[in-house]
Design an enzyme around this catalytic site. Sequence first.
Site, PDB file in Angstrom:
ATOM      1  N   ASP A   1       0.826  -1.202   0.000  1.00 56.92           N
ATOM      2  CA  ASP A   1       0.000   0.000   0.000  1.00 56.92           C
ATOM      3  C   ASP A   1       0.867   1.262   0.000  1.00 56.92           C
ATOM      4  O   ASP A   1       1.899   1.317   0.681  1.00 56.92           O
ATOM      5  CB  ASP A   1      -0.854  -0.039   1.285  1.00 56.92           C
TER       6      ASP A   1
ATOM      7  N   GLU B   1       1.348  -0.392  -4.953  1.00 55.81           N
ATOM      8  CA  GLU B   1       0.292   0.582  -5.187  1.00 55.81           C
ATOM      9  C   GLU B   1       0.929   1.953  -5.090  1.00 55.81           C
ATOM     10  O   GLU B   1       1.388   2.345  -4.030  1.00 55.81           O
ATOM     11  CB  GLU B   1      -0.803   0.469  -4.121  1.00 55.81           C
TER      12      GLU B   1
HETATM   13  C1  NOJ Z   1      -4.525   2.992  -0.581  1.00 55.78           C
HETATM   14  C2  NOJ Z   1      -5.671   2.088  -0.287  1.00 55.78           C
HETATM   15  O1  NOJ Z   1      -6.029   1.393  -1.454  1.00 55.78           O
HETATM   16  C3  NOJ Z   1      -6.781   2.963   0.237  1.00 55.78           C
HETATM   17  O2  NOJ Z   1      -7.993   2.272   0.334  1.00 55.78           O
HETATM   18  C4  NOJ Z   1      -6.338   3.510   1.575  1.00 55.78           C
HETATM   19  O3  NOJ Z   1      -7.310   4.417   2.049  1.00 55.78           O
HETATM   20  C5  NOJ Z   1      -5.003   4.244   1.457  1.00 55.78           C
HETATM   21  N1  NOJ Z   1      -4.042   3.560   0.652  1.00 55.78           N
HETATM   22  C6  NOJ Z   1      -4.389   4.414   2.818  1.00 55.78           C
HETATM   23  O4  NOJ Z   1      -3.947   3.184   3.301  1.00 55.78           O
END
Ligand code: NOJ
Length: 574
Positions: free
Chosen positions: A228, A290
């Site tokens: 993430d 991500e």
């Molecule tokens: C990306 C995640 O996909 C999202 O859902 C989240 O709110 C943020 N990162 C913070 O972790």
Amino acid sequence: MRQLWLLLYLAMVTLGSAAAQTQAAPLKTNGDVWWKHAVIYEVYPRSFQDTNGDGLGDIKGITQRLSYLKSLGIDAIWITPMYPSPQVDFGYDIADYEAIDPQYGSMGDFDNLMKAAKQQGIRVIMDMVMNHTSDQNPWFLESRSSRTNPKRDWYIWREGKDGGPPNNWQSWFGHSAWTLDPKTGQYYYHYFYVQQPDLNWRNPEVRKAMYDVMRFWLDKGVAGFRIDAVSRLFEDPNLHDDPILPGTNAFGDPNIEHKYTDNLPEVHDVLKELRKLVDSYPGNPVVISEADEPNILELSKMYGTNNDEVQLPMDFQIADVNELSATKFRKLFDEVENNPAHGWPEYFFSNHDQARQWDRYGDGKHNDQIAKLMAALLLLPRATPQMYYGEEIGMRTTVPTRVEDVRDPVGVTGWPKDKGRDGERTPMQWTAARPNAGFTSPTAKPWLPVPPSSVTYNTEVESKDPNSILNFYKQLLVLRRTEPALKSGAWVTINPDDPNVFSFLRHYLGNGRSVLVALNMSDKPQMVTYDLTAQGVQSGIGLMLLNSYGYEQKTIRMDHMTIPPFGTAVIGVK
Ligand code: NOJ
């Protein structure tokens, strides 16, 4: 024969061809590792399948639905966080990295899921949130307890300035990224919600703790991690203010460029360490990042200079295209397929943070056709596709209509400009049954409402309809598995100047056919002509492998082909 093909191919590449193609460079990553050919399916556990009638999905529900996923034809599931969490950010605020949230089940349930998934040949990828924890995580509770606590430096604590926060950095979810903790009189930094304090990745103890967490899950046999918010791991230690941009955002704050909190070079040191760790396990575990990289050069850096960082950086440039545009998609796909690191691309169009593709690209009239076209665009390039639960049945985005119904906090802060992410997180639609579509018991109240469209858009109804979106996905997934060109064919864009039809060839260099994919992204029928002689395709007749518009003949003329509005054709050529 193979040599002849190779010679032909080399001659072609050397000579170039009549402005009809862009040829992707060969890959540096060797070996036919599983993740290159896998189709990854994102499961949002809260919304997938509830088995105990509390209106929230659970791990047993995922296990129960593995046979559906198997029959769909996917290879791996990425499950968004199921760790114990106050659920402020629905799991992305982790209170304990080595346990399961009782809302979703127990560690025993997780172990059973792993066993059952293995039996079905489905790999499990975990979500790893390394940038921040929950403010209820014992690490943070210790850190905030005093300025001298040994874990104080595990987070980013700073003195305020001029009676306010240390600088102008803003949270992604609105307002200052700093919150004053009255107990110790200092501010802590949080890129996301106030309840999600950022870890200090310059502290070696933090790194070790997080790598231990990853070992814990790898020891359980997980096939890798989706990391993430990876580009946000580091911030400028000198706390420079971010540059202010014109205008204000949905939260009423000035727009800023996250210059000093995004993509700092140190991110790559961590990614290298992480990759080494993952590589020390058998079975080629995968690291997926991500990070909404702003351009191909930043995205390309994610692979590492020597392919020693992330194997699959998610491509947000493509996912963020908000219109059906052959020109835009062609440019971006070409860029990524030819990325300077020669890395393997990863694509998606929908996820739990992004409005669903059914309505994002749909024109209100041809949405089902467009959903099929987008499925082909996702599943047929030379890449690893990532699906989002429900996209295979044409689930739509169901945005709350009243602020009091919003569950995602950002939707409350941003209302009405930003209504949050509830719309793309509604429960999976398994059956036509109202009101809960088989997601939970009919008398339970699901955590988000199931839209009325679930009566027609669900797995039960669609599996019986040969023309459904679901069956189109299944057929595409079969083709992906069975056509050698779709497995290992090179990427070549064809007819690069066509503003309406996006065409690409999966150019098979072995002894067999290549596959041409033609996607009419316009609302008018389009007549197209293909001359693929430069790609060694001699015959002017193609074999229709699949189309979305009811063309029933087996063959099709390549020099004169009409594709109906938003039609998709997949054609074998030799
Ligand atoms: C990306 C995640 O996909 C999202 O859902 C989240 O709110 C943020 N990162 C913070 O972790």
